[in-house]
Design an enzyme around this catalytic site. Structure first.
Site, PDB file in Angstrom:
ATOM      1  CG  ASN A 242      42.558 -15.238  60.893  1.00 56.30           C
ATOM      2  OD1 ASN A 242      42.391 -16.365  61.306  1.00 56.30           O
ATOM      3  ND2 ASN A 242      42.827 -14.971  59.635  1.00 56.30           N
ATOM      4  CE1 TYR A 243      45.075 -10.075  64.099  1.00 57.14           C
ATOM      5  CE2 TYR A 243      44.617 -10.467  61.788  1.00 57.14           C
ATOM      6  CZ  TYR A 243      45.503 -10.411  62.831  1.00 57.14           C
ATOM      7  OH  TYR A 243      46.817 -10.711  62.623  1.00 57.14           O
ATOM      8  CG  LEU A 244      36.895  -8.336  62.663  1.00 58.21           C
ATOM      9  CD1 LEU A 244      36.035  -8.001  61.455  1.00 58.21           C
ATOM     10  CD2 LEU A 244      37.244  -7.079  63.430  1.00 58.21           C
TER      11      LEU A 244
END
Length: 753
Positions: free
Chosen positions: A710-712
Site C-alpha cells: 500500500n505504500y511503496l
DNA sequence: CAGTGGACTTAGTAGTCTCCAG
DNA sequence: CTGGAGACTACTAAGTCCACTG
C-alpha cells in the site's frame, strides 16, 4: 443487559484488559499507555461536552496564548530563511513523466453490444466461454501460480514408471510450459495504462456481472447434538439455534470470556429467540454449548482429515463458483472481482476493546443488496424467490453490489480485485500525487516551520500536527463517534494523555514520548526528539488541559486537509505517509545494496529497506504462535552446528599435526584439505543460520506486507530489480505482480521516485 | 458550515497451501 | 514420507477523505 457498561468500556476500559497485541508491545515501552484515563466527565458526554467547553476555553486559551506569544515569539526566531512561495513552485509539470505513451484507441468507443439476456446465454457467460475456448489454461485463472506449478507434479504422479531422467525432462517441459503460459497471460493482459483516461468521474462505460454469491442457508443441527439450559435439553428454533452455534464455535476463543462480548451476544441472541425461548433462557451462564462446540470441532477435524480426492472435489466446486461469480466484464475486459461473496452471518469481532464485540452480524438477503451494473448489460438474477433491493446504473462508482451492515450501520461493497484497471489506475495516481509532493515538500516543510511561530493558535496547531505527520508518518486522525468503536486515535485526535514531554531524556533534549493506540488498536510507542519550537508549543497546547482533552483542540482533519490541498492540489495528510514510505525505500535501497553483492545479500538489503518503512509506518503483527518454538529449534540447530564446527576444527588440527609428523605424505595432505573444506562449509552454514535467526528476530513483530502493498511505489522496486539484476519474483509473488502490472510494464532501470 | 454518510484505501488475522529438511 | 515453517489468500474491520445536506 450491560448496554450501559459498554459505554464506559469504550474509553475507560482501555486501561484494564489488554489485547495480546498490546501486551506484546508493552515490554518495549514505558508505562505511559497503561495509565488509566482520568477523564473528569462521564465518557458519553465527553466529546460534545468537551467540544463546547473547549470552544469556551479556547477563548481563554487564546488570551493566554497571546500573552505567551508576546514573551516568546522572539525566542522562536530561527536561522532558516523561509521561502513562502510554496504554492507557486511550478515543478509539478515535470512530474507527469510517464504520460500514457502510445495512446491506443480504446475499444469502448466502438458500439456496445445490446442487451442479450433474452436470447440464449447472457453476454457475460458467452464472453467467458469464448475466453475459455481461446485460452486453454483458463481453468487456473484464479489459483494460477499454485495450480500451474502443481500440474506437472500431478502428471508425474500419474506415470510412476518414469525414470529419473524422464522426470527431469518433464520438469523441463513443465518449466517451458510455465514460461509459455506466463507469456500468454502477459499478452492477454489489459494494458489499460496505455489508454486514455475517461472524463472526470466516469469509472466505466460497460459493466456486467452475475451478482454476489450468497452463503448457504443454515441447516438444523443433527438430533444427537443438544443444547442444554440449566442442565436440561432445549430444542431451539432455527434462528436461535444458528446464533447459538456461532457462539459455540468460538468457545475456545478468549472473546467468549469477555463481559462485553458475552453481554452483547446474549442481548442479540435473545432477539432471535421465540417468545418461549426468551422466557426460558435468561442467563447465559446457564447455557451449555459444549455439544455444539464438540460437533464443530469434529467437523473441522473431519475436513482436515479428508482424502486428497475429496479435497480435490471441494476445490473444484469452489473453482466453479469463482468461475461463475468471481469475474465481471468491464469495458470489454474480463476482470477479477475482489470479494464477490456476501459476508456470512456471525458474531461481530471488533478489534481491541470494541464496545460492539459479540453483537450479531445478521444474514444478508438479496432484498438488502443493491446491484450496480450497466443498463444494457445482462442484469444479474437474484436467487430464486428473491428480489434485489435495487438495481442501479451508476458509472461514477466502482462497486458492483453493496449492502448496509447492521452492527455499525456502514456500507459494504463488492469491488474489483487489486489487479483490475479500476484499482490499478487509482493506485498509480496515488503514487503520482506522492511524487508531486516530493518536488515541493521542502517548501511545505519550510512553511510549517514558519507557521509554528504564527500568532494564530489554529495555524500553530496545524503546523505542529503537520510536523508529526511528516516526520513520524502518523495517520490523519479523524474524529470518531464515542462508544461506537474502540478508543483509537491518529494525529489530529491525539489527547494530552497520549504524549509525555521530557526536557531531557537519555541524553537528548526536548523528547516527546508518544503512547497511544492507533488504527486496529495497534500501539504506537515512540520517543522522539523534536525542535525546541515544537516542544514549547506542545507545552503550550497542553497547558490547563485534562489528560482526556484534545491536544490539538483547534484542529481537525478537515481543516488540515483543506490547508494541504491549497498547497498542492490533491494533497492530503495520508499522502505524506505514502511519500515518506516510498522515499525511505528508495534511499535505503541506495544505501544498502551493491551490485557486487550476492543474490541473497541483495534480497536481505531489500527486506531491510522494506523493514525500515514498516517500522516508520508502525506496521506490526502478533508474533506467530510458533515463534518461540521455531526460534528455539533454529537455535538448537545453530548449537548443533557449532559443536560440529568445533569438532571439525579439532579434527583439522589433528590432521595438520599428522602432516607435520610425516611431512611428505600426500595422502595426509589431502585429508587436511578435506578437513579444511569441511570446516569452511560448517562455518558458512552456521553463518547462514545466524543471519536467518537475526532476520527472523528482527521481523518478529513487524509486518512487511502492508507497506509493500500500500505504500511503496512499485516502480522503485521494479527499477531496483532491473538495476540489481534480481528477478522480480524474488520480490513480488504472483498476485503482487498482477497488482503492479502497470508498474512492471512501464518502469525502466532509470526510474526515480 | 458542521455533520453525516458514501466510497474507497489500508489493516491485521486466520486458515490453507507449499516446500523442504530430516 | 512427514511435519513444521513460512508463503499466500480470503476475509472483513477500521481507517481516510469528500461531497452532500439541511
Amino acid at each position: 443487559m450491560g448496554g450501559e457498561k459498554n459505554v464506559g468500556q469504550a474509553r475507560g476500559g482501555k486501561a484494564k484488559a489488554k489485547t495480546p497485541r498490546q501486551r506484546l508491545s508493552d515490554k518495549e515501552g514505558g508505562s505511559g499507555g497503561d495509565a488509566p484515563r482520568k477523564s473528569t466527565k462521564p465518557n458519553k458526554e465527553r466529546t460534545k461536552a468537551t467540544a463546547k467547553s473547549q470552544r469556551v476555553e479556547k477563548v481563554k486559551v487564546q488570551k493566554k496564548v497571546k500573552a505567551f506569544k508576546m514573551e516568546s515569539v522572539e525566542s522562536f526566531d530561527d536561522d532558516v530563511r523561509f521561502n513562502l512561495a510554496v504554492k507557486e513552485e511550478p515543478e509539478d509539470g515535470d512530474f507527469v513523466p510517464e504520460k500514457r505513451g502510445k495512446k491506443r484507441k480504446r475499444p469502448e468507443d466502438e458500439p456496445m453490444e445490446g442487451p442479450s439476456c433474452s436470447s440464449a446465454t447472457p453476454t457475460l457467460n458467452r464472453k467467458l466461454k469464448e475466453k475459455d475456448e481461446a485460452d486453454p489454461r483458463t481453468e487456473n485463472n484464479t489459483k494460477e501460480g499454485i495450480k500451474k506449478e502443481k500440474k506437472p507434479k500431478k502428471e508425474e504422479a500419474e506415470h510412476p514408471v518414469t525414470t529419473k531422467k524422464k522426470s527431469k525432462e518433464e520438469i523441463e517441459a513443465a518449466k517451458a510450459l510455465k514460461i509459455k503460459k506466463r507469456e500468454e497471460e502477459e499478452q492477454q493482459r489489459w494494458r489499460w495504462w496505455e489508454e486514455d483516461k475517461y472524463e472526470d468521474g466516469v469509472k466505466w462505460k460497460f459493466l456486467e456481472h452475475r451478482g454476489p454469491f450468497f452463503p448457504p442457508e443454515y441447516q438444523h443441527l443433527p438430533d444427537n447434538v443438544n443444547f442444554y439450559y440449566n442442565g436440561k435439553v432445549v430444542k431451539l428454533g432455527l434462528a436461535a439455534e444458528e446464533v447459538a452455534l456461532f457462539f459455540a464455535q468460538m468457545l475456545d476463543h478468549e472473546y467468549t470470556t469477555k463481559d462485553v462480548f458475552r453481554n452483547n451476544f446474549f442481548k442479540d441472541w435473545r432477539k432471535e429467540m421465540t417468545l418461549e425461548e426468551r422466557v426460558l433462557i435468561s442467563d447465559l451462564n446457564k447455557c451449555d454449548f459444549r455439544e455444539l462446540h464438540t460437533m464443530h470441532k469434529e467437523k473441522v477435524e473431519a475436513r482436515k482429515a479428508m482424502s486428497k480426492e475429496e479435497k480435490l472435489v471441494m476445490k473444484e466446486a469452489n473453482q466453479k463458483i469463482v468461475e461463475e461469480y468471481g469475474f465481471c466484464i468491464l469495458d470489454h475486459h474480463r476482470e477479477r472481482i475482489g470479494n464477490f461473496k456476501i459476508e456470512p452471518p456471525g458474531l461481530f469481532r471488533g478489534r481491541g476493546e470494541h464496545p460492539k464485540q459479540g453483537m450479531l452480524k445478521k444474514r444478508i438477503q438479496p432484498e438488502d443488496v443493491i446491484i450496480n451494473c450497466e443498463k444494457k448489460s445482462c442484469i444479474p438474477e437474484p436467487p430464486a424467490g428473491h428480489h434485489w433491493k435495487e438495481v442501479r446504473h451508476d458509472n461514477t462508482v466502482t462497486w458492483l453490489a453493496s449492502w448496509t451492515e447492521n452492527v455499525q450501520g456502514s456500507c459494504k461493497y463488492v469491488m474489483l480485485n487489486p489487479s483490475s484497471k479500476l484499482k490499478g489506475e487509482k493506485d498509480w495516481e496515488k503514487y503520482e500525487v506522492a511524487r508531486r509532493l516530493k518536488s515541493c515538500v521542502n517548501g511545505i516543510r519550510q512553511q510549517y516551520q514558519q507557521d509554528i511561530k504564527s500568532k494564530q493558535m489554529e495555524i500553530r496547531q496545524r503546523a505542529v500536527a503537520l510536523y508529526f505527520i511528516d516526520k513520524l508518518a502518523l495517520r490523519a486522525g479523524n474524529e470518531k463517534e464515542e462508544g461506537e468503536t474502540a478508543d483509537t486515535v491518529g494525529c489530529c485526535s491525539l489527547r494530552v494523555e497520549h504524549i509525555t514531554l521530557h526536557d531531557l531524556l537519555e541524553d537528548k533534549e526536548c523528547v516527546v514520548e508518544f503512547d497511544f493506540l492507533g488504527k486496529d488498536c495497534i500501539r504506537y510507542y515512540n520517543k522522539v526528539p523534536v525542535t525546541k519550537r515544537v516542544f514549547k508549543n506542545l507545552k503550550l497546547f497542553m497547558k490547563n488541559k485534562e489528560p482526556g482533552d484534545d491536544l490539538f483542540d483547534r484542529l481537525n482533519t478537515c481543516l488540515l486537509n483543506k490547508h494541504l490541498s491549497s498547497l498542492l492540489p490533491g494533497l492530503t495528510a495520508k499522502v505524506f505517509r505514502t511519500f515518506n514510505a516510498s522515499i525511505t525505500l528508495q534511499e535505503q535501497l541506495q544505501q544498502l545494496s551493491n551490485m557486487t553483492d550476492k543474490p541473497a545479500e541483495k534480497l536481505l538489503s531489500y527486506n531491510r529497506a522494506n523493514r525500515a518503512v514498516a517500522v516508520l509506518c508502525n506496521h506490526q503483527r502478533v508474533p506467530p504462535k510458533t515463534f518461540d518454538q521455531s526460534m528455539a529449534n533454529l537455535q538448537s540447530k545453530i548449537d548443533g552446528r557449532r559443536e560440529q564446527l568445533a569438532l571439525a576444527k579439532s579434527e583439522l588440527k589433528l590432521a595438520k599435526k599428522e602432516v607435520k609428523a610425516h611431512s611428505s605424505d600426500s595422502k595426509l595432505q589431502a585429508v587436511v584439505e578435506r578437513k579444511k573444506k569441511a570446516v569452511q562449509r560448517c562455518e558458512e552454514q552456521l553463518m547462514k543460520m545466524e543471519v536467518q535467526a537475526t532476520n527472523r528476530e528482527e521481523n518478529k513483530q513487524i509486518a512487511l506486507g502492508t507497506s509493500k502493498l500500500n505504500y511503496l511505489d512499485p516502480r522503485i522496486s521494479v527499477a531496483w530489480c532491473k538495476n540489481m539484476e534480481v528477478p522480480l519474483d524474488k520480490i513480488y509473488n504472483k498476485s503482487q505482480r498482477d497488482k503492479f502490472a502497470w508498474a512492471v510494464d512501464m518502469t525502466g532501470a532509470d526510474f526515480l521516485f
